[in-house]
Design a protein around this motif. Structure first.
Motif, short mmCIF file in Angstrom:
data_model
loop_
_atom_site.label_atom_id
_atom_site.label_comp_id
_atom_site.label_asym_id
_atom_site.label_seq_id
_atom_site.Cartn_x
_atom_site.Cartn_y
_atom_site.Cartn_z
N GLY A 89 3.77 -3.03 -26.77
CA GLY A 89 4.60 -4.15 -27.18
C GLY A 89 5.86 -3.70 -27.88
O GLY A 89 6.95 -4.23 -27.66
N ALA A 90 5.73 -2.68 -28.74
CA ALA A 90 6.91 -2.16 -29.44
C ALA A 90 7.90 -1.54 -28.46
O ALA A 90 9.12 -1.64 -28.64
N ALA A 91 7.38 -0.89 -27.41
CA ALA A 91 8.27 -0.34 -26.38
C ALA A 91 9.03 -1.46 -25.68
O ALA A 91 10.22 -1.33 -25.38
N ILE A 92 8.34 -2.58 -25.41
CA ILE A 92 9.02 -3.73 -24.80
C ILE A 92 10.13 -4.24 -25.72
O ILE A 92 11.23 -4.57 -25.27
N ALA A 93 9.84 -4.30 -27.01
CA ALA A 93 10.82 -4.81 -27.96
C ALA A 93 12.08 -3.97 -27.98
O ALA A 93 13.18 -4.47 -28.29
N HIS A 94 11.96 -2.68 -27.63
CA HIS A 94 13.12 -1.78 -27.66
C HIS A 94 13.66 -1.43 -26.27
O HIS A 94 14.71 -0.80 -26.17
N ALA A 95 12.93 -1.80 -25.22
CA ALA A 95 13.40 -1.50 -23.86
C ALA A 95 13.07 -2.70 -22.97
O ALA A 95 13.70 -3.75 -23.10
N GLY A 96 12.10 -2.58 -22.10
CA GLY A 96 11.72 -3.69 -21.23
C GLY A 96 10.94 -3.21 -20.03
O GLY A 96 11.08 -2.07 -19.59
N THR A 97 10.09 -4.08 -19.51
CA THR A 97 9.34 -3.76 -18.29
C THR A 97 10.23 -3.95 -17.07
O THR A 97 11.38 -4.37 -17.18
N HIS A 98 9.68 -3.65 -15.91
CA HIS A 98 10.51 -3.85 -14.71
C HIS A 98 9.69 -4.27 -13.50
O HIS A 98 9.23 -5.42 -13.44
N LEU A 99 9.48 -3.42 -12.51
CA LEU A 99 9.05 -3.86 -11.19
C LEU A 99 7.66 -4.49 -11.18
O LEU A 99 7.45 -5.53 -10.56
N VAL A 100 6.68 -3.86 -11.84
CA VAL A 100 5.33 -4.42 -11.82
C VAL A 100 5.34 -5.84 -12.37
O VAL A 100 4.79 -6.77 -11.76
N HIS A 101 5.98 -6.02 -13.50
CA HIS A 101 5.96 -7.35 -14.12
C HIS A 101 6.77 -8.37 -13.33
O HIS A 101 6.38 -9.53 -13.21
N ALA A 102 7.90 -7.96 -12.79
CA ALA A 102 8.70 -8.89 -11.98
C ALA A 102 7.89 -9.38 -10.78
O ALA A 102 7.93 -10.56 -10.42
N MET A 103 7.15 -8.47 -10.16
CA MET A 103 6.39 -8.84 -8.96
C MET A 103 5.07 -9.52 -9.29
O MET A 103 4.49 -10.20 -8.44
N SER A 104 4.59 -9.36 -10.53
CA SER A 104 3.33 -10.02 -10.90
C SER A 104 3.54 -11.45 -11.35
O SER A 104 2.62 -12.27 -11.26
N TYR A 105 4.74 -11.79 -11.84
CA TYR A 105 4.96 -13.15 -12.33
C TYR A 105 4.65 -14.21 -11.28
O TYR A 105 3.97 -15.20 -11.58
N PRO A 106 5.11 -14.07 -10.02
CA PRO A 106 4.76 -15.09 -9.03
C PRO A 106 3.26 -15.17 -8.77
O PRO A 106 2.73 -16.25 -8.45
N LEU A 107 2.56 -14.05 -8.89
CA LEU A 107 1.11 -14.06 -8.64
C LEU A 107 0.39 -14.86 -9.71
O LEU A 107 -0.61 -15.52 -9.44
N GLY A 108 0.91 -14.81 -10.93
CA GLY A 108 0.33 -15.63 -11.99
C GLY A 108 0.78 -17.06 -11.91
O GLY A 108 0.00 -17.99 -12.07
N GLY A 109 2.07 -17.26 -11.62
CA GLY A 109 2.63 -18.60 -11.62
C GLY A 109 2.11 -19.49 -10.51
O GLY A 109 1.82 -20.66 -10.72
N LYS A 110 1.97 -18.94 -9.29
CA LYS A 110 1.55 -19.76 -8.15
C LYS A 110 0.05 -19.69 -7.91
O LYS A 110 -0.60 -20.70 -7.61
N TYR A 111 -0.52 -18.49 -8.03
CA TYR A 111 -1.93 -18.30 -7.65
C TYR A 111 -2.84 -18.18 -8.86
O TYR A 111 -4.06 -18.04 -8.70
N HIS A 112 -2.24 -18.22 -10.05
CA HIS A 112 -3.00 -18.20 -11.31
C HIS A 112 -3.90 -16.98 -11.44
O HIS A 112 -4.98 -17.05 -12.03
N LEU A 113 -3.44 -15.86 -10.89
CA LEU A 113 -4.17 -14.62 -11.11
C LEU A 113 -4.01 -14.21 -12.57
O LEU A 113 -2.91 -14.30 -13.12
N PRO A 114 -5.07 -13.74 -13.22
CA PRO A 114 -4.92 -13.21 -14.57
C PRO A 114 -3.85 -12.13 -14.59
O PRO A 114 -3.77 -11.29 -13.67
N HIS A 115 -3.04 -12.12 -15.62
CA HIS A 115 -1.87 -11.23 -15.66
C HIS A 115 -2.27 -9.76 -15.49
O HIS A 115 -1.63 -9.02 -14.74
N GLY A 116 -3.31 -9.35 -16.19
CA GLY A 116 -3.73 -7.96 -16.08
C GLY A 116 -4.22 -7.58 -14.69
O GLY A 116 -3.99 -6.45 -14.23
N VAL A 117 -4.88 -8.52 -14.02
CA VAL A 117 -5.36 -8.27 -12.65
C VAL A 117 -4.17 -8.13 -11.71
O VAL A 117 -4.12 -7.22 -10.86
#
Length: 382
Positions: A244-272
């Motif tokens: 979390g502290a790394a996110i606060a000072h930098a940011g995530t990228h490809l995995v999280h960008a591509m996982s957001y639609p999987l959670g938003g539309k298909y309600h997959l748990p974020h970690g999965v």
């Protein structure tokens, strides 16, 4: 971004927090019904009621909450003027607690205004207590909400939401089922490796990422296999916090960008969703981050120092693939009943998360995103 939270950590660290409750007249505890029943949480509620005159409990935070869920919680609050917000739970609970800490003050922006980009300027005192080791929400300025109408998620981001106090208490994580410990642990790993390789990485975020990965590599599988191993569980809480502290000072990228639609539309748990995408996304990123992948590989307990950086970078991706398998997490969307006919939507929705896509250390085209998603449909690969 400065993280000024005071961190309390260790076994039974919540046994006496009366020193945090001085001069507080009202408190709001945010959790869910499962967490509320944990003995240590009941003890915490008892302390709040002993030292604070008015204590309200919200135990209705769902997994992957939407803006409608938060609006309903706000409407149901008996009063918004609280001196202390305490969040106890996983990332969803902590995100909602952070939002309530800025919404429960005089002249606060509305939730709709926050979603539209207005930034809060103040919040009430807050204490965040994670019960999973993955999101690192207690150390990030982010609150993630699902937007059902758009079938995606959005982040409300402001350093004002960083808490005053964080408590990392291993006994609160021992009731996590193995599959939750696995998927949330992979979420923490994604935070660490993505921030470490992001275009916006820097010495501060790199230090957090390296410390967090060393702890995670050494403790994740032990924490999953031995839920009452308090040292492993505490190390995972710290790994998650550093993510979390790394996110606060930098940011995530490809995995999280591509996982957001999987959670938003298909309600997959974020970690999965992140576990499914981890190795395919890192395979794409690897050529642009060979040196950093090699540094991360060197933190593995069984790292081979004789390998050159190129070989180490490939070995790290192979280790990610094997880790997801050892943790018995899904490795494809087909396993979850999602077919390749959804590819056009997924590609468009992922590319729309430009806040994260701009952090990828390589140029990413629509075809690139499609090719990565396509690996998640093994029987339909072209």
């Amino acid at each position: 971004m400065n993280i000024n939270s005071t961190v309390i950590s260790g076994y039974q660290a919540l046994n006496d927090i009366s020193y945090l409750l001085k001069d507080k007249a009202s408190a709001l505890l945010v959790t869910d019904k499962n967490i509320e029943g944990i003995p240590a949480v009941q003890s915490l509620i008892g302390q709040l009621k002993q030292h604070i005159g008015r204590v309200s409990v919200v135990n209705s935070v769902p997994p992957e909450p939407s803006q409608h869920d938060v609006a309903a919680i706000l409407t149901a609050l008996p009063a918004r003027d609280v001196d202390l917000v305490v969040g106890v739970g996983g990332g969803s609970v902590l995100d909602v607690a952070k939002l309530l800490s800025v919404l429960c003050v005089d002249n606060a922006p509305s939730l709709d205004a926050l979603l539209a980009g207005e930034k809060p300027t103040t919040r009430t005192t807050s204490l965040l207590i994670p019960t999973t080791a993955g999101t690192g929400s207690e150390a990030t300025p982010n609150a993630i909400l699902a937007i059902p109408e758009r079938e995606t998620k959005v982040g409300i981001i402001s350093p004002v939401m960083l808490p005053d106090f964080v408590a990392l208490v291993p006994e609160l994580t021992t009731s996590m089922p193995a599959h939750i410990a696995s998927s949330t642990g992979i979420d923490a790993l994604c935070h660490l490796i993505e921030c470490f390789t992001a275009t916006v990485s820097n010495p501060v975020s790199d230090n957090y990422a390296l410390i967090g990965m060393k702890k995670l590599f050494a403790s994740l599988e032990t924490a999953v296999a031995e839920p009452h191993n308090l040292q492993a569980r505490l190390d995972m809480l710290w790994a998650s916090y550093y993510g979390g502290a790394a996110i606060a000072h930098a940011g995530t990228h490809l995995v999280h960008a591509m996982s957001y639609p999987l959670g938003g539309k298909y309600h997959l748990p974020h970690g999965v969703a992140n576990a499914i995408l981890l190795a395919p996304c890192m395979t794409f990123v690897r050529p642009a981050a060979v040196s950093k992948f090699a540094q991360a590989y060197d933190l593995l307990p069984d790292a081979d120092p004789a390998l050159d950086d190129e070989a180490k970078s490939h070995a790290l991706v192979a280790w990610f693939t094997a880790l997801v398998k050892r943790l018995k997490l899904p490795a494809s969307l087909e396993e979850l009943g999602i077919g390749p006919d959804h590819l056009p939507y997924l590609v468009e929705a992922a590319l729309d998360v430009q806040r994260l896509m701009k952090n990828v250390p390589a140029a990413v085209s629509a075809n690139d995103v499609r090719d990565v998603y396509l690996t998640l449909f093994p029987s339909h690969q072209e």
